[in-house]
Design a protein around this motif. Structure first.
Motif, PDB file in Angstrom:
ATOM      1  N   ALA A  64       0.831  -1.209   0.000  1.00 48.05           N
ATOM      2  CA  ALA A  64       0.000   0.000   0.000  1.00 48.05           C
ATOM      3  C   ALA A  64       0.864   1.257   0.000  1.00 48.05           C
ATOM      4  O   ALA A  64       0.558   2.243  -0.680  1.00 48.05           O
ATOM      5  N   ALA A  65       1.966   1.219   0.766  1.00 48.49           N
ATOM      6  CA  ALA A  65       2.869   2.373   0.823  1.00 48.49           C
ATOM      7  C   ALA A  65       3.537   2.616  -0.523  1.00 48.49           C
ATOM      8  O   ALA A  65       3.760   3.768  -0.926  1.00 48.49           O
ATOM      9  N   GLU A  66       3.872   1.545  -1.229  1.00 47.44           N
ATOM     10  CA  GLU A  66       4.480   1.710  -2.549  1.00 47.44           C
ATOM     11  C   GLU A  66       3.495   2.327  -3.544  1.00 47.44           C
ATOM     12  O   GLU A  66       3.885   3.073  -4.450  1.00 47.44           O
ATOM     13  N   LYS A  67       2.219   2.065  -3.344  1.00 46.25           N
ATOM     14  CA  LYS A  67       1.205   2.615  -4.243  1.00 46.25           C
ATOM     15  C   LYS A  67       0.858   4.062  -3.893  1.00 46.25           C
ATOM     16  O   LYS A  67       0.730   4.916  -4.787  1.00 46.25           O
ATOM     17  N   LEU A  68       0.707   4.347  -2.615  1.00 46.89           N
ATOM     18  CA  LEU A  68       0.209   5.648  -2.172  1.00 46.89           C
ATOM     19  C   LEU A  68       1.298   6.616  -1.744  1.00 46.89           C
ATOM     20  O   LEU A  68       1.047   7.820  -1.632  1.00 46.89           O
ATOM     21  N   GLY A  69       2.481   6.088  -1.477  1.00 47.36           N
ATOM     22  CA  GLY A  69       3.538   6.899  -0.884  1.00 47.36           C
ATOM     23  C   GLY A  69       3.620   6.611   0.598  1.00 47.36           C
ATOM     24  O   GLY A  69       2.598   6.587   1.298  1.00 47.36           O
ATOM     25  N   ILE A  70       4.821   6.381   1.092  1.00 44.52           N
ATOM     26  CA  ILE A  70       4.979   5.944   2.467  1.00 44.52           C
ATOM     27  C   ILE A  70       4.555   7.022   3.457  1.00 44.52           C
ATOM     28  O   ILE A  70       4.072   6.716   4.559  1.00 44.52           O
ATOM     29  N   ALA A  71       4.663   8.298   3.073  1.00 43.15           N
ATOM     30  CA  ALA A  71       4.280   9.375   3.989  1.00 43.15           C
ATOM     31  C   ALA A  71       2.792   9.312   4.315  1.00 43.15           C
ATOM     32  O   ALA A  71       2.385   9.530   5.463  1.00 43.15           O
ATOM     33  N   ARG A  72       1.948   9.011   3.332  1.00 48.04           N
ATOM     34  CA  ARG A  72       0.501   8.926   3.568  1.00 48.04           C
ATOM     35  C   ARG A  72       0.174   7.757   4.489  1.00 48.04           C
ATOM     36  O   ARG A  72      -0.688   7.867   5.367  1.00 48.04           O
ATOM     37  N   VAL A  73       0.854   6.644   4.283  1.00 47.94           N
ATOM     38  CA  VAL A  73       0.590   5.475   5.118  1.00 47.94           C
ATOM     39  C   VAL A  73       1.052   5.731   6.549  1.00 47.94           C
ATOM     40  O   VAL A  73       0.350   5.419   7.511  1.00 47.94           O
ATOM     41  N   ARG A  74       2.215   6.309   6.715  1.00 47.86           N
ATOM     42  CA  ARG A  74       2.687   6.620   8.058  1.00 47.86           C
ATOM     43  C   ARG A  74       1.741   7.577   8.765  1.00 47.86           C
ATOM     44  O   ARG A  74       1.436   7.406   9.957  1.00 47.86           O
ATOM     45  N   ALA A  75       1.270   8.585   8.063  1.00 46.71           N
ATOM     46  CA  ALA A  75       0.411   9.597   8.673  1.00 46.71           C
ATOM     47  C   ALA A  75      -0.911   9.012   9.166  1.00 46.71           C
ATOM     48  O   ALA A  75      -1.523   9.543  10.098  1.00 46.71           O
ATOM     49  N   ALA A  76      -1.349   7.912   8.570  1.00 49.27           N
ATOM     50  CA  ALA A  76      -2.624   7.301   8.954  1.00 49.27           C
ATOM     51  C   ALA A  76      -2.556   6.556  10.282  1.00 49.27           C
ATOM     52  O   ALA A  76      -3.588   6.232  10.867  1.00 49.27           O
ATOM     53  N   ARG A  77      -1.349   6.257  10.747  1.00 50.14           N
ATOM     54  CA  ARG A  77      -1.153   5.576  12.030  1.00 50.14           C
ATOM     55  C   ARG A  77      -1.945   4.271  12.112  1.00 50.14           C
ATOM     56  O   ARG A  77      -2.680   4.015  13.073  1.00 50.14           O
ATOM     57  N   HIS A  78      -1.820   3.451  11.109  1.00 48.47           N
ATOM     58  CA  HIS A  78      -2.479   2.149  11.147  1.00 48.47           C
ATOM     59  C   HIS A  78      -1.899   1.328  12.296  1.00 48.47           C
ATOM     60  O   HIS A  78      -0.774   1.560  12.748  1.00 48.47           O
ATOM     61  N   ARG A  79      -2.656   0.353  12.760  1.00 45.17           N
ATOM     62  CA  ARG A  79      -2.256  -0.363  13.974  1.00 45.17           C
ATOM     63  C   ARG A  79      -2.374  -1.873  13.793  1.00 45.17           C
ATOM     64  O   ARG A  79      -3.139  -2.364  12.953  1.00 45.17           O
ATOM     65  N   VAL A  80      -1.616  -2.590  14.598  1.00 47.50           N
ATOM     66  CA  VAL A  80      -1.657  -4.053  14.606  1.00 47.50           C
ATOM     67  C   VAL A  80      -1.884  -4.504  16.034  1.00 47.50           C
ATOM     68  O   VAL A  80      -1.157  -4.094  16.957  1.00 47.50           O
ATOM     69  N   GLU A  81      -2.883  -5.350  16.223  1.00 47.27           N
ATOM     70  CA  GLU A  81      -3.207  -5.868  17.554  1.00 47.27           C
ATOM     71  C   GLU A  81      -2.384  -7.122  17.843  1.00 47.27           C
ATOM     72  O   GLU A  81      -2.225  -7.986  16.988  1.00 47.27           O
ATOM     73  N   HIS A  82      -1.851  -7.199  19.044  1.00 50.05           N
ATOM     74  CA  HIS A  82      -1.139  -8.349  19.616  1.00 50.05           C
ATOM     75  C   HIS A  82       0.318  -8.431  19.147  1.00 50.05           C
ATOM     76  O   HIS A  82       1.216  -8.406  19.977  1.00 50.05           O
TER      77      HIS A  82
END
Length: 547
Positions: free
Chosen positions: A347-365
């Motif tokens: 997803a970062a390669e498609k959208l740009g890593i800055a956009r993905v980082r800014a979204a603060r996606h999360r992983v549980e566990h």
């Protein structure tokens, strides 16, 4: 005729004095002023007199400790309430005891359409065997029963409950006598929870939120989803939390998003993100966490259950990022975590890593991380929403982790120190009802991890369980007692406060006041944990031992 609801009166202006206030704004603070539901001032006892006349209430702390209220970043509120008010087998010491308690519960609840229970853990019983369906049929007198394992990723049920779910015997995860997993488990859970009335559900939710407040928790992240509960359970909880005093509830809805329309539907439910328990795999205790190398104690070659691959992860993260919606996943096994990282990277390669980082996606566990996946979490800006109590419950050389994976692999689990060193944001939670709502015990579990190299300081653990939860939902202005922050705090009766030296992990301590760092309770294992005296959310008391 128009009916207008009278708004509640504004929160009072309150001066707290005569205690220990844990604030980075003043490491020696003993007093605090609240105005309009926010922190207005933090300082010393001598300066507090200037605020006394303007306060609606002056509270003498009598030496008590004031801290930010805890945030539990992973909770199942209705399930927690049902365990608190119903059949909880988490402390059952044997199969025989569990069956006796099931039978007693069935006798004492003659009107329940479906009996509900939670918390059994055969891995801790002599013989290590779960109850069979026939044993539960006898214990319940042939009534429908749903009995979830402690990790909630498998369950044993009675024949009468199976009869209520057409076609369940043809679903993946069905076994004739063994606990159900996968689609079969999801189907019987939906049938069982569907039998809970609206009144029962609401009372369970109230019980859970009251209990959270009594533990100094001012905010919870509800992890709902179509495979966990249902939309009415989720939206009903959000309505209840908005209407009644109690902890704040931030809702996450675990449904795959592939388009803007999907994202809009998730938002319409009131969800903060399409995250939480969006399952990439299952759990180690149920042999459903997805691994690169087979389980040590499972069927030959068994590697667990993959629910999402990297392509599905990429689709979800891309759609959520484009919609400005936080995404997230449940991932425990190393193979599942590889799939999540691979998908987020795509997803970062498609959208740009800055956009993905800014979204603060999360992983549980995020339990079975490697050096590479830790580095990927840091690079992609992923938050690790983790549960230190898992290690306290299942870690160690003779724990469940070691039985499932072998001692060497088990030692790699839950590497909190490595995550912090890499700059990965941590948010602590309980996954209640899997482990109890007990934030100080969670902090202690992280500081005294069963694998010493994974330990973090008490201060870092406390931050992950307070400010970390706010940051995990995109808020950087809360979780500390500083002017301007929300007045979400707890008051504690505690023992000696200590200041941990910055170059130490756990073993050695410093009380040198020149450190300029506010103290925290001594959480040495075996010692008493702090007792909550009062919990306040947005300037309003939601729990008090004074009544």
């Amino acid at each position: 005729m128009t009916h207008r609801t009278t708004p509640p009166p504004p929160p009072p202006t309150v001066l707290l004095r005569g205690g220990e206030v844990h604030s980075p704004a003043d490491p020696f603070a003993t007093a605090m002023v609240l105005e309009h539901g926010h922190i207005a001032w933090v300082g010393s006892e001598g300066a507090a007199d200037a605020f006394a006349d303007g306060a609606d209430e002056v509270i003498d702390l009598e030496g008590a400790l004031v801290t930010p209220a805890f945030t539990d970043a992973h909770v199942h509120t209705t399930g927690t309430g049902l365990a608190l008010t119903g059949l909880d087998l988490s402390d059952a010491g044997s199969l025989a005891e569990a069956l006796e308690r099931v039978a007693a519960h069935a006798r004492s609840h003659p009107g329940d359409r479906v009996l509900l229970g939670h918390g059994w853990d055969a891995a801790r019983w002599p013989g290590g065997r779960p109850p069979t369906r026939r044993e539960l049929d006898r214990a319940t007198g042939g009534r429908p029963l749903y009995l979830s394992r402690i990790d909630v990723h498998s369950a044993q049920v009675t024949s009468a409950l199976l009869d209520l779910v057409p076609g369940v015997t043809h679903r993946t995860g069905f076994a004739a006598e063994a606990p159900l997993t996968g689609d079969a488990h999801h189907a019987v859970r939906a049938a069982a929870y569907g039998a809970v009335t609206a009144g029962q559900r609401e009372e369970a939710q109230r019980a859970a939120l009251r209990h959270a407040a009594s533990r100094g928790i001012g905010s919870v992240h509800e992890c709902g989803g179509p495979e966990i509960s249902d939309e009415e359970d989720f939206t009903g909880l959000l309505r209840l939390a908005a209407a009644e005093p109690g902890p704040r509830v931030t809702g996450y809805w675990a449904e795959e998003v592939a388009s803007a329309a999907d994202a809009a539907r998730v938002r319409a439910l009131g969800a903060h993100g399409a995250a939480g328990d969006l399952f990439a795999d299952g759990a180690l205790g149920s042999h459903t966490a997805c691994l690169h190398t087979p389980y040590a104690d499972g069927a030959a070659g068994h590697r667990g259950t993959p629910y999402l691959d990297a392509t599905a992860v990429a689709t979800h993260v891309t759609a959520c990022t484009e919609a400005g919606l936080q995404a997230g996943f449940h991932a425990i096994g190393d193979a599942a975590l590889s799939a999540v990282v691979g998908g987020v990277r795509a997803a970062a390669e498609k959208l740009g890593i800055a956009r993905v980082r800014a979204a603060r996606h999360r992983v549980e566990h995020a339990e079975m991380l490697t050096e590479q996946t830790v580095a990927d979490f840091a690079d992609l800006g992923l938050t690790a929403s983790v549960q230190p109590a898992f290690d306290a419950l299942w870690g160690g050389e003779d724990g469940m982790y070691a039985r499932r994976l072998g001692v060497e692999r088990a030692r790699t689990l839950n590497p909190f120190a490595a995550l912090l060193r890499a700059g990965v944001p941590l948010a602590f939670g309980s996954d209640s009802p899997v482990t109890p709502l007990d934030p100080w015990a969670t902090v202690r579990a992280a500081a005294f991890h069963r694998t010493p190299e994974h330990r973090v300081s008490v201060r870092a653990a406390f931050t992950a369980h307070t400010r970390g939860g706010w940051r995990a939902m995109g808020r950087d202005d809360a979780g500390t007692l500083v002017p301007g922050a929300p007045a979400d705090y707890a008051v504690w009766r505690t023992g000696e406060l200590i200041v941990q030296a910055p170059d130490d992990r756990v073993a050695r301590w410093s009380t040198d006041p020149r450190s300029g760092t506010p103290g925290l309770p001594d959480l040495t294992p075996g010692g008493a944990l702090p007792e909550c005296l009062r919990t306040v959310v947005a300037g309003r008391t939601v729990f008090s031992t004074a009544g």
